[in-house]
Design a protein around this motif. Structure first.
Motif, PDB file in Angstrom:
ATOM      1  N   ARG A   8       1.031  -1.103  -0.104  1.00  0.00           N
ATOM      2  CA  ARG A   8      -0.088   0.130   0.101  1.00  0.00           C
ATOM      3  C   ARG A   8       0.948   1.250   0.145  1.00  0.00           C
ATOM      4  NH1 ARG A   8      -2.927  -0.815   4.185  1.00  0.00           N
ATOM      5  NH2 ARG A   8      -4.731  -1.653   3.249  1.00  0.00           N
ATOM      6  N   ALA A  12       0.931   3.677  -3.160  1.00  0.00           N
ATOM      7  CA  ALA A  12       0.390   5.128  -2.766  1.00  0.00           C
ATOM      8  C   ALA A  12       1.454   6.142  -3.321  1.00  0.00           C
ATOM      9  CB  ALA A  12       0.056   5.141  -1.456  1.00  0.00           C
ATOM     10  N   ASP A  44      -7.800  -1.208  -0.861  1.00  0.00           N
ATOM     11  CA  ASP A  44      -9.083  -0.367  -1.213  1.00  0.00           C
ATOM     12  C   ASP A  44      -8.721   0.200  -2.546  1.00  0.00           C
ATOM     13  OD1 ASP A  44      -7.953   2.290  -0.331  1.00  0.00           O
ATOM     14  OD2 ASP A  44      -8.116   1.265   1.426  1.00  0.00           O
ATOM     15  N   ASP A  45     -10.026   0.785  -2.918  1.00  0.00           N
ATOM     16  CA  ASP A  45      -9.854   1.551  -4.102  1.00  0.00           C
ATOM     17  C   ASP A  45      -9.253   2.974  -4.124  1.00  0.00           C
ATOM     18  OD1 ASP A  45     -11.039  -0.650  -5.593  1.00  0.00           O
ATOM     19  OD2 ASP A  45     -12.810   0.076  -5.708  1.00  0.00           O
ATOM     20  N   ALA A  46      -8.996   3.399  -2.892  1.00  0.00           N
ATOM     21  CA  ALA A  46      -8.327   4.671  -2.849  1.00  0.00           C
ATOM     22  C   ALA A  46      -6.819   4.699  -3.244  1.00  0.00           C
ATOM     23  CB  ALA A  46      -8.561   5.156  -1.357  1.00  0.00           C
ATOM     24  N   VAL A  47      -6.327   3.543  -3.196  1.00  0.00           N
ATOM     25  CA  VAL A  47      -4.918   3.116  -3.681  1.00  0.00           C
ATOM     26  C   VAL A  47      -4.814   3.327  -5.386  1.00  0.00           C
ATOM     27  CG1 VAL A  47      -2.946   1.932  -3.365  1.00  0.00           C
ATOM     28  CG2 VAL A  47      -4.417   2.027  -1.543  1.00  0.00           C
ATOM     29  N   PRO A  48      -3.743   3.986  -5.732  1.00  0.00           N
ATOM     30  CA  PRO A  48      -3.775   4.119  -7.381  1.00  0.00           C
ATOM     31  C   PRO A  48      -3.335   2.552  -7.908  1.00  0.00           C
ATOM     32  CG  PRO A  48      -1.969   5.295  -6.835  1.00  0.00           C
ATOM     33  CD  PRO A  48      -2.881   4.748  -5.212  1.00  0.00           C
ATOM     34  N   TRP A  49      -4.282   1.608  -7.704  1.00  0.00           N
ATOM     35  CA  TRP A  49      -4.034   0.265  -8.278  1.00  0.00           C
ATOM     36  C   TRP A  49      -3.626   0.267 -10.015  1.00  0.00           C
ATOM     37  CZ3 TRP A  49      -6.973  -0.926 -12.124  1.00  0.00           C
ATOM     38  CH2 TRP A  49      -8.403  -0.237 -12.334  1.00  0.00           C
TER      39      TRP A  49
END
Length: 96
Positions: A8, A12, A44-49
């Motif tokens: 993460r 990030a 989660d989707d808040a991380v720039p996957w």
């Protein structure tokens, strides 16, 4: 810190327009690429996957295949179907 937390933190920190491969992240945290892939599924989707791609530049296919559009919107250098890795890849940490 768990591997998920380490992944993460690295993901990030990838700036817009740049990418890292699963192997790049693995080298940075001292894990294997498959471990990184597994950890990615727990983020989660808040991380720039979408900034994490395969070594050949192929974007992720999850999230309905939206990664190419997200990468394009950030100005990431792309070829027709892949990320232009020589131009977009963040450098691996030095081993010396």
């Amino acid at each position: 810190m768990s591997i998920v937390d380490e992944v993460r933190a690295v993901v990030a920190a990838i700036p817009p327009g740049r990418v890292m491969s699963y192997g790049d992240i693995a080298a940075r945290i001292g894990a294997g690429p498959r471990q990184v892939g597994r950890a990615m599924t727990l983020l989660d989707d808040a991380v720039p996957w979408w900034r994490v791609v395969h070594a050949d530049g192929t974007p992720a296919t999850c999230h309905g295949g939206t990664a190419p559009a997200l990468l394009r919107a950030e100005g990431t250098p792309l070829t027709r179907t892949r990320v232009d890795m020589p131009r977009a890849r963040l450098p691996r940490p030095s081993t010396t």
